[in-house]
Design a protein around this motif. Structure first.
Motif, PDB file in Angstrom:
ATOM      1  N   ILE A   1       0.776  -1.372   0.351  1.00 14.54           N
ATOM      2  CA  ILE A   1      -0.150  -0.109  -0.226  1.00 14.54           C
ATOM      3  C   ILE A   1       0.771   1.877  -0.119  1.00 14.54           C
ATOM      4  O   ILE A   1       1.802   1.365   1.012  1.00 14.54           O
ATOM      5  N   GLY A   2       0.358   1.874  -1.130  1.00 13.96           N
ATOM      6  CA  GLY A   2       1.460   3.305  -1.236  1.00 13.96           C
ATOM      7  C   GLY A   2       2.316   2.788  -2.261  1.00 13.96           C
ATOM      8  O   GLY A   2       3.459   1.769  -2.182  1.00 13.96           O
ATOM      9  N   TYR A   3       2.671   3.874  -3.278  1.00 13.37           N
ATOM     10  CA  TYR A   3       4.222   3.252  -3.999  1.00 13.37           C
ATOM     11  C   TYR A   3       5.189   4.403  -4.387  1.00 13.37           C
ATOM     12  O   TYR A   3       5.734   4.910  -5.284  1.00 13.37           O
TER      13      TYR A   3
ATOM     14  N   GLY B   1      24.810  -0.705  -1.319  1.00  9.62           N
ATOM     15  CA  GLY B   1      24.470   0.731  -1.370  1.00  9.62           C
ATOM     16  C   GLY B   1      22.821   0.911  -0.259  1.00  9.62           C
ATOM     17  O   GLY B   1      22.445  -0.141   0.596  1.00  9.62           O
ATOM     18  N   TYR B   2      22.333   2.225  -0.085  1.00  3.56           N
ATOM     19  CA  TYR B   2      21.324   2.619   1.418  1.00  3.56           C
ATOM     20  C   TYR B   2      20.194   1.200   0.704  1.00  3.56           C
ATOM     21  O   TYR B   2      19.306   0.598   1.318  1.00  3.56           O
ATOM     22  N   ASP B   3      19.955   0.605  -0.624  1.00  4.45           N
ATOM     23  CA  ASP B   3      18.600   0.360  -0.759  1.00  4.45           C
ATOM     24  C   ASP B   3      18.797  -1.460  -0.634  1.00  4.45           C
ATOM     25  O   ASP B   3      17.957  -1.759  -0.021  1.00  4.45           O
TER      26      ASP B   3
ATOM     27  N   GLN C   1       0.072  15.290  -1.194  1.00  2.00           N
ATOM     28  CA  GLN C   1       1.247  13.969  -1.450  1.00  2.00           C
ATOM     29  C   GLN C   1       2.813  15.013  -1.631  1.00  2.00           C
ATOM     30  O   GLN C   1       3.017  16.358  -2.331  1.00  2.00           O
ATOM     31  N   GLY C   2       3.420  14.062  -1.025  1.00  2.00           N
ATOM     32  CA  GLY C   2       5.126  15.105  -1.004  1.00  2.00           C
ATOM     33  C   GLY C   2       5.340  15.913   0.193  1.00  2.00           C
ATOM     34  O   GLY C   2       6.803  15.925   0.590  1.00  2.00           O
ATOM     35  N   LEU C   3       4.794  15.992   0.537  1.00  2.30           N
ATOM     36  CA  LEU C   3       4.344  17.622   1.860  1.00  2.30           C
ATOM     37  C   LEU C   3       3.568  16.923   3.027  1.00  2.30           C
ATOM     38  O   LEU C   3       3.931  18.101   3.821  1.00  2.30           O
TER      39      LEU C   3
ATOM     40  N   SER D   1      19.931  -2.333   2.435  1.00  2.00           N
ATOM     41  CA  SER D   1      19.587  -2.592   3.457  1.00  2.00           C
ATOM     42  C   SER D   1      17.727  -2.850   3.543  1.00  2.00           C
ATOM     43  O   SER D   1      17.566  -4.028   4.711  1.00  2.00           O
ATOM     44  N   PHE D   2      17.032  -2.756   2.660  1.00  2.00           N
ATOM     45  CA  PHE D   2      16.226  -3.352   2.726  1.00  2.00           C
ATOM     46  C   PHE D   2      15.748  -4.337   2.341  1.00  2.00           C
ATOM     47  O   PHE D   2      14.671  -5.375   2.321  1.00  2.00           O
ATOM     48  N   THR D   3      16.527  -5.083   1.510  1.00  2.00           N
ATOM     49  CA  THR D   3      16.872  -6.069   1.040  1.00  2.00           C
ATOM     50  C   THR D   3      17.323  -7.548   2.133  1.00  2.00           C
ATOM     51  O   THR D   3      16.368  -8.160   2.058  1.00  2.00           O
TER      52      THR D   3
ATOM     53  N   LYS E   1       8.220   2.747   9.394  1.00  2.00           N
ATOM     54  CA  LYS E   1       8.412   3.236  10.490  1.00  2.00           C
ATOM     55  C   LYS E   1       7.729   5.277  10.703  1.00  2.00           C
ATOM     56  O   LYS E   1       8.003   5.086   9.340  1.00  2.00           O
ATOM     57  N   PRO E   2       7.643   5.832  11.598  1.00  2.00           N
ATOM     58  CA  PRO E   2       7.897   5.097  13.085  1.00  2.00           C
ATOM     59  C   PRO E   2       6.578   4.286  13.116  1.00  2.00           C
ATOM     60  O   PRO E   2       5.773   4.557  12.288  1.00  2.00           O
ATOM     61  N   LEU E   3       6.346   2.992  14.129  1.00  2.00           N
ATOM     62  CA  LEU E   3       4.598   2.054  14.263  1.00  2.00           C
ATOM     63  C   LEU E   3       3.955   3.515  13.787  1.00  2.00           C
ATOM     64  O   LEU E   3       2.948   2.695  13.490  1.00  2.00           O
TER      65      LEU E   3
ATOM     66  N   ALA F   1      13.628   8.888  14.794  1.00  2.00           N
ATOM     67  CA  ALA F   1      12.490   7.642  15.242  1.00  2.00           C
ATOM     68  C   ALA F   1      13.705   6.337  14.877  1.00  2.00           C
ATOM     69  O   ALA F   1      14.635   5.595  15.406  1.00  2.00           O
ATOM     70  N   HIS F   2      14.781   6.875  13.715  1.00  2.00           N
ATOM     71  CA  HIS F   2      15.467   6.010  13.105  1.00  2.00           C
ATOM     72  C   HIS F   2      17.253   5.651  14.389  1.00  2.00           C
ATOM     73  O   HIS F   2      16.923   4.904  14.766  1.00  2.00           O
ATOM     74  N   CYS F   3      17.434   7.202  14.633  1.00  2.00           N
ATOM     75  CA  CYS F   3      18.111   7.379  15.228  1.00  2.00           C
ATOM     76  C   CYS F   3      18.035   6.558  16.334  1.00  2.00           C
ATOM     77  O   CYS F   3      18.807   5.223  17.224  1.00  2.00           O
TER      78      CYS F   3
HETATM   79  N1  LIG Z   1      12.828   3.013   6.363  1.00  2.00           N
HETATM   80  C1  LIG Z   1      13.043   4.327   6.154  1.00  2.00           C
HETATM   81  O1  LIG Z   1      14.054   4.992   6.127  1.00  2.00           O
HETATM   82  C2  LIG Z   1      11.791   5.277   5.777  1.00  2.00           C
HETATM   83  C3  LIG Z   1      12.564   6.487   4.545  1.00  2.00           C
HETATM   84  C4  LIG Z   1      11.434   7.507   3.761  1.00  2.00           C
HETATM   85  C5  LIG Z   1       9.748   7.444   4.459  1.00  2.00           C
HETATM   86  N2  LIG Z   1       9.744   6.611   5.508  1.00  2.00           N
HETATM   87  C6  LIG Z   1       8.503   5.367   6.098  1.00  2.00           C
HETATM   88  O2  LIG Z   1       7.388   5.235   4.777  1.00  2.00           O
HETATM   89  C7  LIG Z   1       6.476   6.113   5.333  1.00  2.00           C
HETATM   90  C8  LIG Z   1       6.042   6.709   3.470  1.00  2.00           C
HETATM   91  O3  LIG Z   1       6.925   7.335   3.445  1.00  2.00           O
HETATM   92  P1  LIG Z   1       7.018   8.082   1.845  1.00  2.00           P
HETATM   93  O4  LIG Z   1       8.240   8.445   1.609  1.00  2.00           O
HETATM   94  O5  LIG Z   1       7.276   6.484   1.221  1.00  2.00           O
HETATM   95  O6  LIG Z   1       6.055   8.729   1.360  1.00  2.00           O
HETATM   96  P2  LIG Z   1       5.510   9.060   0.063  1.00  2.00           P
HETATM   97  O7  LIG Z   1       4.851  10.371   0.241  1.00  2.00           O
HETATM   98  O8  LIG Z   1       6.525   8.787  -0.919  1.00  2.00           O
HETATM   99  O9  LIG Z   1       4.324   8.017  -0.667  1.00  2.00           O
HETATM  100  C9  LIG Z   1       3.553   7.718   0.455  1.00  2.00           C
HETATM  101  C10 LIG Z   1       2.373   6.815  -0.139  1.00  2.00           C
HETATM  102  O10 LIG Z   1       1.169   6.552   0.123  1.00  2.00           O
HETATM  103  C11 LIG Z   1       0.004   6.784  -0.729  1.00  2.00           C
HETATM  104  N3  LIG Z   1      -1.631   7.282   0.052  1.00  2.00           N
HETATM  105  C12 LIG Z   1      -1.512   8.048   1.147  1.00  2.00           C
HETATM  106  N4  LIG Z   1      -2.949   7.855   1.428  1.00  2.00           N
HETATM  107  C13 LIG Z   1      -3.198   6.417   1.259  1.00  2.00           C
HETATM  108  C14 LIG Z   1      -4.407   5.486   0.623  1.00  2.00           C
HETATM  109  N5  LIG Z   1      -5.219   6.376   1.674  1.00  2.00           N
HETATM  110  N6  LIG Z   1      -4.172   4.855   0.361  1.00  2.00           N
HETATM  111  C15 LIG Z   1      -3.519   3.853  -0.485  1.00  2.00           C
HETATM  112  N7  LIG Z   1      -2.340   4.679  -0.305  1.00  2.00           N
HETATM  113  C16 LIG Z   1      -2.322   6.278   0.183  1.00  2.00           C
HETATM  114  C17 LIG Z   1       0.524   7.506  -1.053  1.00  2.00           C
HETATM  115  O11 LIG Z   1      -0.125   7.976  -2.840  1.00  2.00           O
HETATM  116  C18 LIG Z   1       2.001   7.057  -1.865  1.00  2.00           C
HETATM  117  O12 LIG Z   1       2.759   6.251  -3.083  1.00  2.00           O
HETATM  118  C19 LIG Z   1       6.080   6.530   6.295  1.00  2.00           C
HETATM  119  O13 LIG Z   1       5.228   6.375   7.249  1.00  2.00           O
HETATM  120  C20 LIG Z   1       7.507   6.871   6.969  1.00  2.00           C
HETATM  121  O14 LIG Z   1       7.633   7.380   7.446  1.00  2.00           O
HETATM  122  C21 LIG Z   1      10.779   5.387   6.082  1.00  2.00           C
END
Ligand SMILES: NC(=O)c1ccc[n+]([C@@H]2O[C@H](COP(=O)([O-])OP(=O)(O)OC[C@H]3O[C@@H](n4cnc5c(N)ncnc54)[C@H](O)[C@@H]3O)[C@@H](O)[C@H]2O)c1
Length: 382
Positions: free
Chosen positions: A11-13, A329-331, A177-179, A333-335, A105-107, A197-199
């Motif tokens: 959920i979220g892209y 790289g950074y990526d 979006q984005g902000l 860490s998710f893998t 995160k954050p949870l 939260a990360h720290c």
């Molecule tokens: N682990 C990390 O290092 C890290 C880095 C960045 C963000 N985050 C966390 O990841 C989460 C998302 O951040 P991001 O930077 O990807 O944000 P983003 O703004 O890039 O993406 C958020 C996504 O959520 C979608 N969305 C919003 N409301 C929705 C809904 N009702 N139904 C379905 N989709 C919905 C948006 O369309 C968007 O695709 C946050 O909780 C953020 O704290 C973690």
């Protein structure tokens, strides 16, 4: 033997949607297991955009309503990559439907929400994890190993910073979006929940429980135009947050985070000072772990920089990548996080940070914001 499918519904892209999907695509190649990750469905409200995303990244299908995604019997794990204000509602529904959950995160927005989420996944007995991915950068994981081997001796100090500069412009709007990170209703807090939260998670993992904190926060730009209402509205997030604290092991904490440090983009650093060894790590040089070992022979004693790229088991995760000396790289860490999640499913020992682990960070965040508000020391709730 046929692999067991692990069918993902994401959920979220946005930023994290891309980072996680990249990890799902890489994990089977670099960290083979008995599971095969299947990109089953991607979900967002905008049908055109999510279809474009699904086509580009290889998802089999899309949904525009996350409730429908959760109701699908062909999804095993729900990946929550939405702004923070949606984590709880989605996680509670996913747990009730018996889905495994990977949550960004954050949870949660606060500890009260986090507690509900922990209760839900534990009641449903579903596998769960929170994407505090920095634990799985090989140099950071090596730091954990050195600490567990007892090389630091008694720890005196833990200090961490996470600095950015992207919200300095006073005419930057908030919300949408984005902000959404500038909108307290979507983010819950500012740099504390987003960056500190990360720290805090890394620090609890490396140095144990934080008992008490004394914090200050500042909101430098007090009002911003809100993208969703079109009106100038009060800014409710913390733009900067600094705190000191005391760990249960007797060491002292010193943390700083801001989005007003001109010139810094993602300057996450931490340093730990023990009686025998100090350790320093910098995200901008993520493959290096700097150490000072007091036990080294005097005439060659000094800070050394370990390039954590050896493919021996000494350097975590690296045996699964390239030849020694070559960086990832950074990526990655998710893998690593997905690989460990799957390893946890296969071994029956859940890998952290689980929702319960992440609740501890949430309690520190609540204490930090409470301390800043009250202008006094606050104990972290147990
Ligand atoms: N682990 C990390 O290092 C890290 C880095 C960045 C963000 N985050 C966390 O990841 C989460 C998302 O951040 P991001 O930077 O990807 O944000 P983003 O703004 O890039 O993406 C958020 C996504 O959520 C979608 N969305 C919003 N409301 C929705 C809904 N009702 N139904 C379905 N989709 C919905 C948006 O369309 C968007 O695709 C946050 O909780 C953020 O704290 C973690």
């Amino acid at each position: 033997m046929a692999k067991k499918p692990l069918r993902v519904g994401m959920i979220g892209y946005g930023f994290m949607g891309r980072a996680h999907t990249n990890a799902y695509k890489q994990v089977g190649q670099f960290f083979p297991s008995q599971h095969e990750v299947v990109l089953k469905a991607a979900c967002a409200r905008n049908e055109g955009e999510i279809k474009k995303f699904a086509a580009q990244w290889g998802y089999e299908s899309v949904e525009t309503d996350w409730k429908k995604l959760i109701a699908r019997p062909d999804i095993d794990v729900i990946d929550i990559c939405t702004p923070n204000n949606l984590h709880k509602e989605i996680a509670l529904a996913a747990a009730a439907a018996g889905k495994m959950i990977l949550c960004e995160k954050p949870l949660a927005m606060n500890t009260a929400e986090g507690k509900e989420m922990v209760a839900a996944v534990e009641k449903a007995k579903v596998a769960n994890m929170v994407w505090y991915n920095y634990r799985r950068i090989p140099a950071v994981t090596l730091a954990k190993k050195l600490i567990e081997e007892g090389r630091l001796g008694r720890v005196f100090h833990y200090r961490a910073k996470f600095l950015q500069d992207w919200t300095i412009k006073a005419d930057l709007p908030q919300g949408g979006q984005g902000l959404w990170r500038l909108d307290v209703a979507a983010a819950g807090s500012g740099v504390s929940g987003d960056l500190l939260a990360h720290c805090i998670d890394t620090s609890i993992w490396l140095n144990g429980r934080l008992d008490s904190v004394c914090a200050m926060t500042e909101t430098f730009v007090k009002e911003r135009m809100h993208n969703l209402t079109g009106k100038v509205e009060k800014v409710g997030i913390d733009d900067a947050c600094t705190f000191m604290g005391r760990y249960a092991n007797g060491s002292l904490a010193n943390f700083e985070s801001t989005r007003y440090a001109r010139g810094h983009k993602a300057a996450y650093t931490f340093e730990i000072n023990g009686e025998n060894m100090s350790i320093y790590w910098d995200l901008h040089d993520l493959h290096r772990l700097q150490i000072f070992d007091y036990k080294d022979e005097g005439k060659i004693r000094g800070w050394k920089s370990i390039h954590v790229t050896d493919n021996s088991p000494d350097h975590p995760y690296m045996a699964n990548w390239w030849v020694p000396g070559l960086a990832i790289g950074y990526d990655a860490s998710f893998t690593h996080q997905v690989a460990d999640f799957i390893a946890g499913l296969e071994s029956g020992t859940p890998q952290g940070p689980t929702f319960r682990d992440a609740l501890e960070t949430q309690a520190v965040l609540d204490a930090v914001l409470d301390s800043a508000k009250q202008q006094k020391w606050v104990d972290v709730a147990k």
